[in-house]
Motif scaffolding. Structure first.
Motif, PDB file in Angstrom:
ATOM      1  N   PHE A  64       4.951 -13.922  -6.492  1.00 32.34           N
ATOM      2  CA  PHE A  64       5.341 -12.681  -5.833  1.00 32.34           C
ATOM      3  C   PHE A  64       4.678 -12.417  -4.491  1.00 32.34           C
ATOM      4  N   ASN A  65       3.640 -13.151  -4.147  1.00 34.32           N
ATOM      5  CA  ASN A  65       2.914 -12.936  -2.892  1.00 34.32           C
ATOM      6  C   ASN A  65       2.401 -11.507  -2.753  1.00 34.32           C
ATOM      7  N   THR A  66       1.871 -10.949  -3.840  1.00 34.54           N
ATOM      8  CA  THR A  66       1.292  -9.615  -3.785  1.00 34.54           C
ATOM      9  C   THR A  66      -0.182  -9.684  -4.154  1.00 34.54           C
ATOM     10  N   GLY A  67      -0.918  -8.705  -3.671  1.00 34.54           N
ATOM     11  CA  GLY A  67      -2.325  -8.607  -3.993  1.00 34.54           C
ATOM     12  C   GLY A  67      -2.606  -7.276  -4.674  1.00 34.54           C
ATOM     13  N   LEU A  68      -3.642  -7.243  -5.487  1.00 37.13           N
ATOM     14  CA  LEU A  68      -4.016  -6.021  -6.199  1.00 37.13           C
ATOM     15  C   LEU A  68      -5.221  -5.408  -5.497  1.00 37.13           C
ATOM     16  N   LEU A  69      -5.030  -4.208  -5.001  1.00 37.27           N
ATOM     17  CA  LEU A  69      -6.079  -3.487  -4.279  1.00 37.27           C
ATOM     18  C   LEU A  69      -6.560  -2.328  -5.143  1.00 37.27           C
ATOM     19  N   SER A  78       0.665   1.979  -7.797  1.00 34.45           N
ATOM     20  CA  SER A  78       1.985   1.538  -7.344  1.00 34.45           C
ATOM     21  C   SER A  78       2.089   0.033  -7.567  1.00 34.45           C
ATOM     22  N   ASN A  79       3.269  -0.387  -7.951  1.00 37.15           N
ATOM     23  CA  ASN A  79       3.542  -1.803  -8.163  1.00 37.15           C
ATOM     24  C   ASN A  79       4.826  -2.138  -7.418  1.00 37.15           C
ATOM     25  N   SER A  80       4.677  -2.723  -6.255  1.00 36.66           N
ATOM     26  CA  SER A  80       5.817  -3.140  -5.431  1.00 36.66           C
ATOM     27  C   SER A  80       6.750  -1.976  -5.089  1.00 36.66           C
ATOM     28  N   PHE A 104      -4.723   2.306  -7.295  1.00 39.59           N
ATOM     29  CA  PHE A 104      -4.472   0.884  -7.524  1.00 39.59           C
ATOM     30  C   PHE A 104      -3.120   0.548  -6.918  1.00 39.59           C
ATOM     31  N   PHE A 105      -3.096  -0.449  -6.044  1.00 42.11           N
ATOM     32  CA  PHE A 105      -1.875  -0.799  -5.331  1.00 42.11           C
ATOM     33  C   PHE A 105      -1.613  -2.297  -5.458  1.00 42.11           C
ATOM     34  N   SER A 106      -0.520  -2.657  -6.094  1.00 42.77           N
ATOM     35  CA  SER A 106      -0.104  -4.048  -6.200  1.00 42.77           C
ATOM     36  C   SER A 106       1.075  -4.222  -5.248  1.00 42.77           C
ATOM     37  N   GLU A 107       0.778  -4.713  -4.060  1.00 38.32           N
ATOM     38  CA  GLU A 107       1.761  -4.766  -2.977  1.00 38.32           C
ATOM     39  C   GLU A 107       1.623  -6.075  -2.193  1.00 38.32           C
ATOM     40  N   PRO A 108       2.626  -6.414  -1.400  1.00 39.71           N
ATOM     41  CA  PRO A 108       2.549  -7.648  -0.607  1.00 39.71           C
ATOM     42  C   PRO A 108       1.730  -7.470   0.672  1.00 39.71           C
TER      43      PRO A 108
END
Length: 107
Positions: A96-101, A17-19, A44-48
């Protein structure tokens, strides 16, 4: 629906997921469980995530006031995931203030 993904258990090797989860501030735990259910290996999660907000109290207060996703990345463990790595890529950090988990399914 992201809270009721219409695929069988283990249908995909990985989920991403991306945002997207940021748009579901209250049911994000359901989304992480569904992603876990349909994956066989990784997520994989690219979220804030909270940790990606650079300790900016004003940003965090703003996110709270608009009922926006701001959970710590450790919350994905409740869905069954094992956290492999969390990073904040440079562009994400300043724009974007997101991190990749990156997560893997538990054995």
């Amino acid at each position: 629906s992201i809270t009721d993904i219409p695929f069988r258990d283990g249908e995909f090797d990985a989920t991403f997921s991306n945002s997207v989860i940021e748009q579901i501030p209250r049911d994000y735990d359901v989304v992480f469980r569904e992603a876990y259910r349909v994956a066989t290996k990784a997520g994989f999660f690219s979220e804030p995530f909270h940790e990606a907000q650079r300790k900016n109290i004003f940003k965090l207060l703003h996110l709270r006031n608009i009922d926006y996703f701001r959970a710590p990345y450790e919350d994905v463990k409740r869905a069954g995931w094992k956290v492999f790595q969390f990073e904040i890529p440079p562009l994400q950090k300043f724009v974007f203030n997101t991190g990749l988990l990156s997560c893997v399914k538990k054995d």
